[in-house]
Design an enzyme around this catalytic site. Sequence first.
Site, short mmCIF file in Angstrom:
data_model
loop_
_atom_site.label_atom_id
_atom_site.label_comp_id
_atom_site.label_asym_id
_atom_site.label_seq_id
_atom_site.Cartn_x
_atom_site.Cartn_y
_atom_site.Cartn_z
CB CYS A 155 43.50 50.75 33.82
SG CYS A 155 43.02 50.78 32.08
CB CYS A 158 46.10 47.64 30.98
SG CYS A 158 46.47 49.25 31.75
CB CYS A 177 45.18 54.06 32.04
SG CYS A 177 46.30 52.63 32.16
CB CYS A 180 46.25 50.85 28.15
SG CYS A 180 44.77 51.38 29.06
CG ASP A 305 30.19 42.35 55.43
OD1 ASP A 305 30.52 42.83 56.52
OD2 ASP A 305 31.00 41.94 54.58
#
Length: 396
Positions: A155, A158, A177, A180, A305
Amino acid sequence: MITGTNGKTTTTSMIYNIIKEAGYDVITNSTGANMLPGITSCFIDNYKFGSSKERYAVIEVDEANLKFITKHLTPWSITITNLFRDQLDRYGEVYTTLSKIMEGVTLVPNTKLILNGDESLLGDLKVPNPITYFGFGLSPTNEKVIDINSDAKFCKFCKTNYEYNFVSYNHLGDFYCPSCGYKRPELKYTLTSVLDITSDNSLVEFNNHEFNVTQSGVYNIYNALCAYAITKELGIDDKTINTSLNKQESSFGRQEVINVDGKEVKIILVKNPAGYNQAIDTLCLSKDSLSVAFFLNDNYADGRDVSWIWDVNFEKLAALDLKDILISGERMYDMAVRLKTAGIPTDRFKISAEFSNITEYIKDCSGEKIYILATYTAMINYRKYLHSKGYIKKLW
């Protein structure tokens, strides 16, 4: 303006073709030159002195370049397709990519935002812009648990793990979520049905109207849905949109099909784990034996990379009947090691850095259809080689 990690070129092409089908005068940066110099050149090339006719510009924009474009232009709309890990040495993680895009958005507070609601990073942005969301009303795979290597799993408010009513792919889906209460925003344009999905195309319904998507894969359903949302916002009717999507041809290197001495060669651009996994899922839809080529480069435009290949689920390919396995590119041995580790039989490997050798291998493949999964500069360079040999008439 269309930005985001995956799908920019294809979505831009779809929107351009729909607007053109509707009879409007429209321009686009069709070669994929999506940074400030390329976009400037697009407008210069298409400028008409003394013209007062209303014209549309459908512009693909690199994520980090949006702020340079909106410094000078106020677009009618900005679309963000999705946000995945890509070119980590340039963008960093997905939150950095979002931050770069939002730098451009904040310069044009009156511009309409048409966003992928299934992308958890794009909900509740706290900006003054009017926002419209599109997304999936159902999952083609019925998955409810995201993969361990998915990108935005936590999230953004949170940091609790998201839960899902369903997952479409990677971290996209109907998220919420449990801590929250943050959840997917309300969607205006949705995928309401999947009637058929094959390795060549998808028959779907958007807002309960049927459309044929001529490019395969769930990610291309997203691209078509995005194009549908934008052109509906412009007031274009469903019949015109469907007619255009039915005629939609692949952009260069995006499921482009090339005839090489009777072999049907399909080039699929792969540049990050999310897109690569979607390409692999598309291959898994095939009911026939497969010949597959893997091209891996590590130039600046690819990302230097290449460790990201270890987040790709190549293990799925081990269950397929792979008759021919061709490997090329500047990091071909890294790719060979990754495929060997995935359980793919090394006795079928044909490895060469020379495109001439790879092309001969393609001609000798047992099947008539060969898939090439290539990173950006590998795709560009091989297309240039095929063009020099007369297999491609139009380079861009």
